[in-house]
Design an enzyme around this catalytic site. Structure first.
Site, PDB file in Angstrom:
ATOM      1  N   HIS A 196       0.833  -1.216   0.000  1.00  0.00           N
ATOM      2  CA  HIS A 196       0.000   0.000   0.000  1.00  0.00           C
ATOM      3  C   HIS A 196       0.864   1.260   0.000  1.00  0.00           C
ATOM      4  CE1 HIS A 196      -3.280  -2.743   1.290  1.00  0.00           C
ATOM      5  NE2 HIS A 196      -2.321  -3.264   2.039  1.00  0.00           N
ATOM      6  N   SER A 228      15.413  20.264 -17.451  1.00  0.00           N
ATOM      7  CA  SER A 228      14.236  21.075 -17.724  1.00  0.00           C
ATOM      8  C   SER A 228      14.677  22.273 -18.553  1.00  0.00           C
ATOM      9  CB  SER A 228      13.629  21.538 -16.405  1.00  0.00           C
ATOM     10  OG  SER A 228      12.840  22.693 -16.601  1.00  0.00           O
ATOM     11  N   LYS A 243      16.701  21.015 -12.306  1.00  0.00           N
ATOM     12  CA  LYS A 243      15.987  19.751 -12.501  1.00  0.00           C
ATOM     13  C   LYS A 243      16.805  18.675 -13.205  1.00  0.00           C
ATOM     14  CE  LYS A 243      12.141  18.871 -11.856  1.00  0.00           C
ATOM     15  NZ  LYS A 243      10.934  19.240 -12.588  1.00  0.00           N
ATOM     16  N   GLU A 302       9.730   7.458 -17.283  1.00  0.00           N
ATOM     17  CA  GLU A 302       8.388   8.036 -17.418  1.00  0.00           C
ATOM     18  C   GLU A 302       7.811   7.687 -18.787  1.00  0.00           C
ATOM     19  OE1 GLU A 302       7.811  12.209 -15.420  1.00  0.00           O
ATOM     20  OE2 GLU A 302       9.810  12.091 -16.278  1.00  0.00           O
TER      21      GLU A 302
END
Ligand code: ARG
Length: 481
Positions: free
Chosen positions: A158, A279, A285, A292
């Protein structure tokens, strides 16, 4: 245009340009070119073998087909969208290269059994490619697992910290999944062993073809058993897409973990610069774009499966033109899967593992509460009662802000008389791991054995596929671990 089409005899009008554009599939099925040529050469040989073609004609056809293969290879083949598909493009080119004898090649054959054969041949190679890519990823997982037997992190359920596990154990879980994917692809090969050629359009042929001969020429073990099924079936395409989708599920799960683990919140790993992007706006970043994207491309492969399931649903026997829509999803899924396997293998191979962060997260003594309950079980207390008692101890520690390990034997006895030692003697990270010696457990020796077994299985599989360099790297990381 009609004079170019082999069915011209029946027609009085040229195909409408819109229909021509609409029904053309050459931009997709050009991918089948070499398989189509291979199939045509085998068919020509068979026609020669049974005496329908002279051996001279067979030779002429073969040399024409070889010339076409060379044109495909060097990019000079003159593709013509008006010729609809790869089969007619090749046949038409054959006419141009060898003259009227080209008209004998299509004897006893239809594009329906031809395309089914091309697809089976294509899938056989695609299965091998996917299995090799899976093998590489599994090898990377085992290599990294070999280095991380002593790295401990929390296992989660969980998304809550649950119990400590070794990182090697965690990585081996993925090796198991990708191993099963490989087995599923291997099993699909069984459904690709029968050759559809000779089934004709749907009902076979009146000519004395030798289907066994063609099948053997193309490396199939036998001809397909039913001519209707030969041209109507696409369940092996569905199976390829299903198995590819399952494999993408596994890839998207590991991707999600890489994304999560590389957040500052987790900080368990840092992807290498080569497997991250920056980025355009925020200079600080470092984004985990490759995993992804793998997670994102999973939707695309599921889409490929859905599209093909929907195309096939409710189609009457035998061939229907709807089935031309099979290639795009199939080719797309195979290419996407291979790319994703490669990207994840690279990400895992090059990522930095932050052992201290993992250990810190795994050192929360609450993760050992189950072990405390199991101690009571060892003292003869029924598990349900032990669970209840331990729950109270945990609640007490939470409300009093106490480290579970600071409870004395007397404190514990206050909760249950069966406790015989201080908590610090009963719960300890190392022994929590080391006590889990059951098959499939996370004790050092158990994990080391699992790693060894996985390596052996991998080397065996590599030998079956014909990739041999797995052995060496397995030896290397044995030294490293
Ligand atoms: N391009 C077609 C396909 O991929 C080949 C079979 C065409 N057969 C036909 N009867 N029109 O399905």
């Amino acid at each position: 245009m009609t004079e170019q089409k082999p069915w011209g005899g029946r027609f009085h009008q040229a195909t409408d340009p819109t229909v021509e554009r609409f029904s053309s599939s050459i931009h997709v099925d050009c991918e089948l070119a070499f398989y189509d040529i291979q199939g045509s050469k085998a068919h020509a040989s068979m026609l020669g073998h049974v005496g329908i073609l002279s051996l001279e004609d067979v030779e002429t056809l073969h040399s024409g087909l070889d010339a076409i293969a060379a044109e495909m290879e060097d990019g000079t083949f003159p593709f013509d969208p008006a010729l609809e598909d790869i089969h007619m493009n090749i046949e038409s080119r054959l006419f141009a290269l060898v003259g009227p004898v080209a008209g004998r090649l299509h004897t006893g054959r239809s594009r329906n059994d031809q395309v089914a054969t091309d697809l089976a041949l294509w899938m056989r190679d695609a299965v091998t490619d996917v299995r090799c890519a899976l093998l590489t990823l599994r090898e990377v997982l085992l290599e990294r697992a070999g280095e991380e037997v002593d790295t401990v992190l929390p296992g989660y359920t969980h998304m809550q910290r649950a119990q400590p596990v070794r990182l090697a154990h965690h990585l081996l879980a993925y090796a198991e999944m990708f191993g099963r994917d490989s087995a599923r692809f291997t099993s699909l090969e069984d459904r690709l062993r029968h050759c559809p050629l000779g089934a004709g359009a749907l009902a076979g042929s009146t000519l004395p073809l030798d289907r066994e001969y063609t099948a053997a020429q193309l490396g199939f073990s036998a001809p397909t058993r039913n001519s209707l099924d030969s041209v109507a079936a696409r369940d092996s395409v569905l199976e390829f897409l299903s198995v590819a989708s399952i494999s993408m599920v596994h890839l998207s799960r590991i991707s999600e973990e890489l994304v999560l683990w590389s957040t500052s919140e987790f900080g368990f790993v840092e992807l290498s610069d080569a497997y991250s992007t920056g980025s355009s706006l925020m200079p600080q970043k470092k984004n985990p774009d490759p995993p992804e994207l793998v997670r994102g491309k999973t939707g695309r492969v599921f889409g490929d499966l859905m599209s093909m399931l929907t195309t096939m649903k409710g189609l009457p026997l035998a061939y229907n033109r709807d089935m031309q829509e099979d290639k795009e999803p199939l080719f797309d899924a195979a290419a996407t899967l291979c790319d994703c396997l490669e990207v994840i293998a690279g990400s895992v191979a090059s990522m930095k593992i932050k052992r201290e962060r993992m250990l810190e997260a795994a050192s929360d003594p609450m993760l050992l509460a189950t072990d405390l309950a199991e101690e009571l079980v060892r003292q003869g207390v029924p598990f349900r009662e032990a669970h209840e008692v331990t729950g109270k101890i945990v609640a007490h520690c939470v409300s009093q802000r106490l480290d579970l390990r600071t409870l004395t034997r007397e404190d514990l006895k206050g909760f249950h008389p069966a406790f015989t030692a201080n908590a610090s003697e009963l719960v300890d990270l190392e022994s929590a791991l080391e006590r889990r010696t059951l098959v499939g457990g996370t004790a050092r020796e158990t994990v080391t054995q699992a790693l060894e077994a996985a390596r052996e299985a991998l080397v065996f599989e590599a030998t079956l596929i014909g990739v041999f360099d797995v052995d060496e790297s397995a030896d290397e990381d044995e030294e490293g671990s």
